[in-house]
Design an enzyme around this catalytic site. Sequence first.
Site, short mmCIF file in Angstrom:
data_model
loop_
_atom_site.label_atom_id
_atom_site.label_comp_id
_atom_site.label_asym_id
_atom_site.label_seq_id
_atom_site.Cartn_x
_atom_site.Cartn_y
_atom_site.Cartn_z
NE ARG A 59 -2.84 0.54 3.39
CZ ARG A 59 -2.19 0.99 4.49
NH1 ARG A 59 -1.64 2.18 4.49
NH2 ARG A 59 -2.10 0.23 5.55
CE1 TYR A 112 -16.45 9.06 -16.51
CE2 TYR A 112 -15.97 9.15 -14.17
CZ TYR A 112 -16.32 8.43 -15.30
OH TYR A 112 -16.53 7.08 -15.19
CG ASP A 184 -9.98 14.06 -16.02
OD1 ASP A 184 -9.26 13.42 -16.82
OD2 ASP A 184 -11.01 13.58 -15.50
CE LYS A 209 -12.72 5.57 -18.61
NZ LYS A 209 -13.10 6.86 -18.09
#
Length: 406
Positions: A59, A112, A184, A209
């Site tokens: 992590r 988005y 973004d 994407k």
Amino acid sequence: MKNHSKVGFETKCVHSGIDEYEYGSVVPPIYQTSTFKFKSAQHGASLFAGEEKGYIYTRMLNPTVQAMEDAIAALEGGHKALGCGSGMAAVHTIFAALTQAGDHVVCSSAVYGPTTTLLNTIMKKFGVETTFVDTSNLDEVKKAIKPNTKVVYVETPGNPTLCISDLEEVSKIAHKANVKVVVDNTFMSPALQNPLALGADVVMHSLTKFLNGHADVVGGIVVVKDEETYQHFRKTLNQTGGVIDPFNSFLVHRGLKTLAIRMDKHCESAQTIAEWLEKHPMIDSIRFPGLKSHPDYQIGLKQHKGPGGMITIELKGGLEAGRLMMNSVKLFQLAVSLGGVESLIQHPASMTHFSMGKEARLAGGITDGLVRISVGIENVKDLIADLEQALKKVEEAHLKDVEVHV
Ligand SMILES: *Cc1c(COP(=O)(O)O)cnc(C)c1O
């Protein structure tokens, strides 16, 4: 490859983040482990104290994840990057790191959907207020900034209208007010647009994407410019826990190697298709950054190297025409998401945004005939043939409908 500042973008795609590995492995090994063994109590102590470099727990940092992060940081011209479990985990990490109760955010209205929802629900619950403005209109950005504004969050081209915000000018306005600019960059990828070079402070991507490009991973990334910001973001991500795992990082890193040539093909085919669609009688209007008819065409030329692979069209015949087109395509696949090698098509009014109701949809710019296309890397003639036969069905139904109504 450690020093990637001088080589071309295609070379960076193939070599960035790649190091010397055991057995001469050419690609980064998948360190599918949750934890790393210390050599001694002293070693563990010095790793935790940051006196020695090394891995502790996945992590916190993992070599396979880090190789992918380093590669994307190099492609964006950033200092370092942070791999997240999804694009939304990346968006959340950014707001968790940069804002606190009482702060204000200015965000693009064409953004988005889940980003809007995150700001309007969870961030709002924790005391962060957001003003949504058309960031392609610089006056609106100026007017929206308040004394407590901490972030201007821009998505360009915006979703789904593909409007373009001038990143250099937005950054100037924000920086004058001591506000950070976050971009973004999912729709463009670092192959076409580098927001950090245009003045932005932080860049995020949905790795799901174009960056991964093969529709088999969900992931996100945040790229930052300096070590101080990186350490702050790393602590935030470590505490909130939305990290990406080693296997998905490996897949993304593999996808990156073909990013340059995939983006070339996406742009070229989308341009051909957009020019064909623009002349089609069933198309009421079209939005594509590569067409001169795009209202922000000139700004696009200034800041991106290509128009991308996303096209938004407005069909004649509204909701029914949209439905019929969705049910008539054969090669295009009916699915949300974008940026993969396969072409996808989506009709928000009958699919993702149907439950909102027409009025709410229209307020968000989603008209009944709006169709979003993600152009893949198939043969462009095959893609056009598929659209042609589907639009022919829409046209026939439309003519019948017109006859019935006269
Ligand atoms: C998909 C997408 C996101 C969210 O990414 P996920 O990986 O689905 O969480 C954010 N921004 C844009 C522009 C996107 O297309």
